[in-house]
Design a protein around this motif. Structure first.
Motif, PDB file in Angstrom:
ATOM      1  N   VAL A  10      12.674 -18.683 -64.354  1.00 19.82           N
ATOM      2  CA  VAL A  10      13.946 -18.680 -63.619  1.00 19.82           C
ATOM      3  C   VAL A  10      14.743 -17.463 -64.063  1.00 19.82           C
ATOM      4  CG1 VAL A  10      16.002 -20.004 -63.002  1.00 19.82           C
ATOM      5  CG2 VAL A  10      13.904 -21.198 -63.707  1.00 19.82           C
ATOM      6  N   GLY A  13      16.203 -10.928 -64.429  1.00 20.06           N
ATOM      7  CA  GLY A  13      16.786  -9.854 -65.234  1.00 20.06           C
ATOM      8  C   GLY A  13      15.688  -9.248 -66.086  1.00 20.06           C
ATOM      9  N   LEU A  34      11.448 -16.845 -59.950  1.00 18.90           N
ATOM     10  CA  LEU A  34      12.452 -17.169 -58.931  1.00 18.90           C
ATOM     11  C   LEU A  34      13.773 -16.509 -59.309  1.00 18.90           C
ATOM     12  CD1 LEU A  34      11.619 -20.976 -58.570  1.00 18.90           C
ATOM     13  CD2 LEU A  34      10.834 -19.092 -57.113  1.00 18.90           C
ATOM     14  N   THR A  40      17.824  -7.965 -61.345  1.00 23.47           N
ATOM     15  CA  THR A  40      18.883  -7.317 -62.161  1.00 23.47           C
ATOM     16  C   THR A  40      20.289  -7.842 -61.869  1.00 23.47           C
ATOM     17  OG1 THR A  40      19.569  -5.398 -60.800  1.00 23.47           O
ATOM     18  CG2 THR A  40      17.569  -5.120 -62.113  1.00 23.47           C
ATOM     19  N   SER A  41      20.422  -8.993 -61.189  1.00 23.95           N
ATOM     20  CA  SER A  41      21.757  -9.422 -60.741  1.00 23.95           C
ATOM     21  C   SER A  41      22.665 -10.015 -61.815  1.00 23.95           C
ATOM     22  CB  SER A  41      21.623 -10.465 -59.628  1.00 23.95           C
ATOM     23  OG  SER A  41      21.125  -9.871 -58.493  1.00 23.95           O
ATOM     24  N   THR A  44      22.009  -7.370 -66.499  1.00 25.88           N
ATOM     25  CA  THR A  44      21.039  -6.284 -66.583  1.00 25.88           C
ATOM     26  C   THR A  44      21.483  -5.007 -65.875  1.00 25.88           C
ATOM     27  OG1 THR A  44      19.197  -7.790 -66.933  1.00 25.88           O
ATOM     28  CG2 THR A  44      18.665  -5.665 -65.916  1.00 25.88           C
ATOM     29  N   TRP A 206      23.645 -17.161 -66.611  1.00 30.71           N
ATOM     30  CA  TRP A 206      23.656 -18.546 -66.110  1.00 30.71           C
ATOM     31  C   TRP A 206      22.726 -19.430 -66.943  1.00 30.71           C
ATOM     32  CZ3 TRP A 206      23.772 -14.110 -63.425  1.00 30.71           C
ATOM     33  CH2 TRP A 206      24.838 -13.912 -62.544  1.00 30.71           C
ATOM     34  N   HIS A 225      32.635  -6.994 -71.998  1.00 28.39           N
ATOM     35  CA  HIS A 225      32.268  -5.830 -72.819  1.00 28.39           C
ATOM     36  C   HIS A 225      32.425  -4.561 -71.980  1.00 28.39           C
ATOM     37  CE1 HIS A 225      30.408  -3.232 -75.642  1.00 28.39           C
ATOM     38  NE2 HIS A 225      29.370  -2.984 -74.866  1.00 28.39           N
ATOM     39  N   VAL A 318      32.929   0.637 -67.095  1.00 34.13           N
ATOM     40  CA  VAL A 318      32.178  -0.591 -66.805  1.00 34.13           C
ATOM     41  C   VAL A 318      32.711  -1.696 -67.703  1.00 34.13           C
ATOM     42  CG1 VAL A 318      29.914  -1.712 -66.977  1.00 34.13           C
ATOM     43  CG2 VAL A 318      30.085   0.631 -66.108  1.00 34.13           C
ATOM     44  N   ILE A 348      21.446  -9.934 -76.369  1.00 34.86           N
ATOM     45  CA  ILE A 348      22.382  -8.800 -76.411  1.00 34.86           C
ATOM     46  C   ILE A 348      21.623  -7.468 -76.275  1.00 34.86           C
ATOM     47  CG2 ILE A 348      24.220  -7.652 -77.743  1.00 34.86           C
ATOM     48  CD1 ILE A 348      24.916 -10.416 -76.609  1.00 34.86           C
ATOM     49  N   PHE A 351      17.379  -4.295 -73.868  1.00 32.10           N
ATOM     50  CA  PHE A 351      16.493  -3.153 -73.615  1.00 32.10           C
ATOM     51  C   PHE A 351      15.857  -2.632 -74.891  1.00 32.10           C
ATOM     52  CE2 PHE A 351      19.204  -3.820 -70.124  1.00 32.10           C
ATOM     53  CZ  PHE A 351      18.286  -3.827 -69.092  1.00 32.10           C
TER      54      PHE A 351
HETATM   55  C1  LIG Z   1      28.658  -3.629 -70.398  1.00 29.12           C
HETATM   56  C2  LIG Z   1      27.321  -3.965 -70.989  1.00 29.12           C
HETATM   57  C3  LIG Z   1      26.587  -2.981 -71.634  1.00 29.12           C
HETATM   58  C4  LIG Z   1      25.347  -3.282 -72.184  1.00 29.12           C
HETATM   59  N1  LIG Z   1      24.628  -2.297 -72.797  1.00 29.12           N
HETATM   60  C5  LIG Z   1      23.408  -2.558 -73.301  1.00 29.12           C
HETATM   61  C6  LIG Z   1      22.641  -1.535 -73.907  1.00 29.12           C
HETATM   62  O1  LIG Z   1      23.066  -0.398 -74.004  1.00 29.12           O
HETATM   63  N2  LIG Z   1      21.415  -1.853 -74.390  1.00 29.12           N
HETATM   64  C7  LIG Z   1      20.914  -3.122 -74.319  1.00 29.12           C
HETATM   65  O2  LIG Z   1      19.804  -3.362 -74.784  1.00 29.12           O
HETATM   66  N3  LIG Z   1      21.632  -4.115 -73.746  1.00 29.12           N
HETATM   67  C8  LIG Z   1      22.856  -3.867 -73.240  1.00 29.12           C
HETATM   68  N4  LIG Z   1      23.580  -4.862 -72.656  1.00 29.12           N
HETATM   69  C9  LIG Z   1      23.026  -6.216 -72.665  1.00 29.12           C
HETATM   70  C10 LIG Z   1      21.973  -6.384 -71.584  1.00 29.12           C
HETATM   71  O3  LIG Z   1      22.588  -6.189 -70.357  1.00 29.12           O
HETATM   72  C11 LIG Z   1      21.367  -7.783 -71.706  1.00 29.12           C
HETATM   73  O4  LIG Z   1      20.728  -7.903 -72.957  1.00 29.12           O
HETATM   74  C12 LIG Z   1      20.321  -8.068 -70.640  1.00 29.12           C
HETATM   75  O5  LIG Z   1      20.686  -7.586 -69.393  1.00 29.12           O
HETATM   76  C13 LIG Z   1      20.080  -9.563 -70.543  1.00 29.12           C
HETATM   77  O6  LIG Z   1      19.102  -9.777 -69.572  1.00 29.12           O
HETATM   78  P1  LIG Z   1      18.676 -11.234 -69.099  1.00 29.12           P
HETATM   79  O7  LIG Z   1      17.492 -11.063 -68.243  1.00 29.12           O
HETATM   80  O8  LIG Z   1      18.572 -12.107 -70.286  1.00 29.12           O
HETATM   81  O9  LIG Z   1      19.916 -11.804 -68.277  1.00 29.12           O
HETATM   82  P2  LIG Z   1      20.590 -11.376 -66.893  1.00 29.12           P
HETATM   83  O10 LIG Z   1      20.577  -9.912 -66.715  1.00 29.12           O
HETATM   84  O11 LIG Z   1      21.910 -12.057 -66.840  1.00 29.12           O
HETATM   85  O12 LIG Z   1      19.616 -11.958 -65.800  1.00 29.12           O
HETATM   86  C14 LIG Z   1      19.563 -13.309 -65.443  1.00 29.12           C
HETATM   87  C15 LIG Z   1      19.029 -13.417 -64.037  1.00 29.12           C
HETATM   88  O13 LIG Z   1      18.837 -14.796 -63.741  1.00 29.12           O
HETATM   89  C16 LIG Z   1      19.211 -15.012 -62.395  1.00 29.12           C
HETATM   90  N5  LIG Z   1      19.534 -16.434 -62.227  1.00 29.12           N
HETATM   91  C17 LIG Z   1      20.560 -17.110 -62.789  1.00 29.12           C
HETATM   92  N6  LIG Z   1      20.562 -18.398 -62.401  1.00 29.12           N
HETATM   93  C18 LIG Z   1      19.504 -18.550 -61.575  1.00 29.12           C
HETATM   94  C19 LIG Z   1      18.989 -19.653 -60.845  1.00 29.12           C
HETATM   95  N7  LIG Z   1      19.561 -20.857 -60.867  1.00 29.12           N
HETATM   96  N8  LIG Z   1      17.887 -19.455 -60.089  1.00 29.12           N
HETATM   97  C20 LIG Z   1      17.275 -18.243 -60.047  1.00 29.12           C
HETATM   98  N9  LIG Z   1      17.752 -17.158 -60.709  1.00 29.12           N
HETATM   99  C21 LIG Z   1      18.841 -17.310 -61.473  1.00 29.12           C
HETATM  100  C22 LIG Z   1      20.407 -14.101 -62.213  1.00 29.12           C
HETATM  101  O14 LIG Z   1      20.688 -13.834 -60.865  1.00 29.12           O
HETATM  102  C23 LIG Z   1      19.981 -12.871 -62.998  1.00 29.12           C
HETATM  103  O15 LIG Z   1      19.321 -11.931 -62.195  1.00 29.12           O
HETATM  104  C24 LIG Z   1      24.829  -4.598 -72.096  1.00 29.12           C
HETATM  105  C25 LIG Z   1      25.574  -5.584 -71.440  1.00 29.12           C
HETATM  106  C26 LIG Z   1      26.809  -5.279 -70.906  1.00 29.12           C
HETATM  107  C27 LIG Z   1      27.589  -6.356 -70.237  1.00 29.12           C
END
Ligand SMILES: Cc1cc2nc3c(=O)[nH]c(=O)nc-3n(C[C@H](O)[C@H](O)[C@H](O)COP(=O)(O)OP(=O)(O)OC[C@H]3O[C@@H](n4cnc5c(N)ncnc54)[C@H](O)[C@@H]3O)c2cc1C
Length: 599
Positions: A10, A13, A34, A40-41, A44, A206, A225, A318, A348, A351
């Motif tokens: 699920v 990102g 899914l 990337t929404s 990410t 989420w 942030h 940002v 956190i 990447f």
């Molecule tokens: C301003 C800022 C700067 C950053 N800079 C850095 C950096 O320089 N280097 C670094 O390593 N990290 C950085 N980060 C952190 C980085 O963005 C996160 O570590 C990373 O994006 C987390 O990814 P994720 O896949 O866990 O979550 P998310 O990117 O939040 O992805 C979760 C995905 O799950 C989907 N989703 C949610 N609920 C459902 C559902 N019910 N059904 C289906 N899909 C669902 C969402 O639509 C989304 O696409 C930064 C963050 C911010 C806010």
């Protein structure tokens, strides 16, 4: 959409796409990802794309290194650019403590076979002549660090996953997840239902909401942030090459070149929580209103270090949400309370470590456990003792001390005391210095009379050194009392209890009314728990193990089926414990009870 899958992920990102890629690379074909909206929404798309690879924990360092070294391979395999800028990273030390820390890291790097070396301030100047080195004591250079394009990386993982058979469904929100009697999961979406063996929650921002669909509360909290990108800076343009990433961690900011300008991000004091009661389901490709005044102190420190920033215009700001855990580390792995339910949450440095986490998750799902001990990020380190206020207090503290230097054995104070035992006040009155284990306040050492119960943590000896030595010598030569209340305690009973425990632990089980040590080992022989086992009755045992690992123990019990004929009950909350140790313990007990404790 297909009706069945081996694994449903699920969230699309960086975490979800990395898990999909690694599962597919391991040959797991029937994988479905899914995504609620577009890939990337969540956090990410707006990440700054930095990496910082060397960590205090060796295995986590390995995962960070694995991740940054994967990017060129990913580009080659998929043809999708990750936007790699292999510039390396300069670490600056402006305090003796920071100097110690990076020297320790350099030694660790040597042992890990990594390229993290001391460089002279002249070298630093050569690499980045625009840095003001006033107050800098020493510097290190990390060759492997780079910055990337977050969308490029995520799409490259997705492309690699698709090439190896993963089905990715965008605009397909998961609306319900239900555990099935066979241990699998039924996943519901507006496009239909999928039955899957394994479910992986990579829902990022989420993560809490998707966790609740399965009835679990994940200790996560989003925080705002901010970073900004400057207009082109003539001094940088004139360099004609890209400068390395700048890690001036004492300033609580990060900085790197972006185009011909600079990108500066800050972890300010008094950071703001966002969406405390739940992430809005319609949030996605928006940013939050920016407020650079909040990060002004950090930005001023960045300007002091790179004076050319002072006159630069700001091109883009940002302010995005990222989701935090109570101890800054992500929640990774199989959730103890459920069967075949995995999570990557609170990520956190997505990447820096996202590739390594995808690899660990694929191993955990396909092999039953990851190949590295990743306890510091194991989701099992938290339990249902975590409260909403605790998450708020600890995440606020973690955010504003993101780059602060923490010393070995240093205990954070935010959100405490949370769980105390009946002896807590008495211990406090007697000079106890407490640590927190699985939420419990545990006395670590006692300040003797006349000594204030204070510990100034350091890389060198602290106030605890003398008293801890005295405590050890007293127990060695006489007798002492240890509070063992925070240990995990299980009663295992039933007609199959002995047979089940015998298969689970390495030692021969003790005879009736006897005790023995019995490590519980995992598939490769590593230790899951180092239990003390007491046989209370033929078919009833008391197991005592490390308190922090209680949920990890329960997870292993569940995986190794204690279904019929074995009943496991945790007594960890209900029972306290004291251990009387040392050569005079029998005499002490005799004095206290009037009983004969001799052999
Ligand atoms: C301003 C800022 C700067 C950053 N800079 C850095 C950096 O320089 N280097 C670094 O390593 N990290 C950085 N980060 C952190 C980085 O963005 C996160 O570590 C990373 O994006 C987390 O990814 P994720 O896949 O866990 O979550 P998310 O990117 O939040 O992805 C979760 C995905 O799950 C989907 N989703 C949610 N609920 C459902 C559902 N019910 N059904 C289906 N899909 C669902 C969402 O639509 C989304 O696409 C930064 C963050 C911010 C806010």
């Amino acid at each position: 959409m297909q009706k069945t899958a081996e694994v449903v992920i699920v969230g699309g990102g960086v975490a979800g796409c990395s898990v999909a890629y690694h599962l597919a690379k391991r040959g797991c074909k029937n994988v479905v990802l899914l995504e609620r909206s577009e890939l990337t929404s969540g956090s990410t798309w707006h990440a700054a794309g930095n990496t910082h690879v060397l960590q205090d924990n060796a295995n986590l360092s390995k995962l960070h290194y694995y991740t940054v070294r994967l990017y060129p391979q990913l580009e080659e395999e998929t043809g999708q650019s990750c936007g790699i800028h292999p510039v390396g990273g300069i670490y600056l030390a402006s305090t003796p403590e920071r100097h110690d820390q990076i020297r320790i890291q350099a030694s660790k790097a040597k042992y890990l076979g990594l390229d993290f070396q001391t460089i002279s301030l002249e070298d630093v100047h050569e690499m980045n002549p625009l840095l003001n080195l006033d107050g800098i004591i020493s510097a290190m250079f990390e060759h492997n660090e780079l910055h990337i394009d977050p969308s490029g990386v995520t799409n490259a993982y997705a492309a690699g996953a698709r090439m190896n058979g993963v089905k990715i469904h965008r605009n397909t929100p998961v609306t319900a997840t239900t555990q099935q009697p066979n241990g699998g999961w039924l996943v519901e979406t507006p496009e239909g239902r999928i039955e899957t063996k394994y479910l992986v929650n990579c829902a990022g921002l989420w993560g809490r909401e998707v966790g609740k669909l399965a009835g679990i509360n994940l200790p996560l909290m989003p925080m705002e942030h901010q970073y900004f990108v400057s207009e082109s800076i003539p001094e940088i343009e004139a360099l004609g090459r890209e400068i390395p990433l700048i890690h001036d961690n004492d300033g609580e900011y990060y900085m790197r070149q972006e185009g011909k300008g600079l990108l500066v991000g800050a972890y300010e004091l008094g950071g703001l929580h966002w969406a405390v009661d739940g992430t809005p389901l319609d949030f996605g490709h928006e940013l939050l209103p920016n407020d650079l005044d909040r990060v002004l102190d950090n930005v001023v420190r960045a300007m002091d270090r790179m004076p050319c920033l002072e006159t630069a215009g700001i091109k883009r700001i940002v302010n995005g949400p990222m989701i935090w855990t109570p101890d800054l580390m992500p929640l990774v792995g199989e959730v103890s309370q459920l069967t075949n339910y995995f999570v990557i949450g609170g990520l956190i440095p997505g990447f820096s470590i996202g590739g390594g986490l995808g690899l660990m998750m694929a191993e955990w799902i396909l092999d039953g456990q990851p190949s590295l001990d990743i306890w510091p990020i194991d989701v099992a380190r938290f339990g249902d003792w975590v409260t909403h206020d605790y998450v708020l207090d600890t995440t606020a503290d973690n955010y504003q001390t993101r780059f602060r230097l923490f010393f070995p054995y240093e205990e954070r104070t935010a959100g405490r005391p949370l769980r105390t035992r009946p002896a807590y006040e008495h211990q406090k009155d007697n000079g106890a210095m407490f640590g927190a284990q699985f939420g419990w306040e545990v006395p670590m050492w006692f300040a003797p009379e006349g000594m204030p119960p204070v510990e100034n943590f350091s890389f060198r000896r602290t106030e605890s050194f003398g008293p801890v030595g005295d405590e050890c010598r007293t127990i060695r030569s006489s007798v002492g009392l240890l509070d063992t209340s925070a240990y995990a305690k299980f009663i295992v009973k039933g007609p199959r209890a002995a047979e089940w425990l015998d298969g689970l632990t390495t030692n021969t089980l003790p005879r009736h009314r006897r005790m023995s040590l019995a490590p519980m080992v995992h598939l490769r022989g590593g230790v899951v728990a180092d239990f003390t086992v007491a046989r209370l009755e033929d078919d009833e045992f008391l197991l005592i193990g490390a308190g922090v690992a209680e949920n990890a123990h329960l997870r292993w019990f569940r995986k190794n089926g204690f279904s019929s004929g074995v009943d496991v009950t945790s007594m960890s909350v209900d029972w306290v414990g004291m251990s009387i140790s040392g050569p005079n313990s029998r005499a002490l007990l005799s004095d206290l009870t009037g009983e004969d404790f001799s052999n």
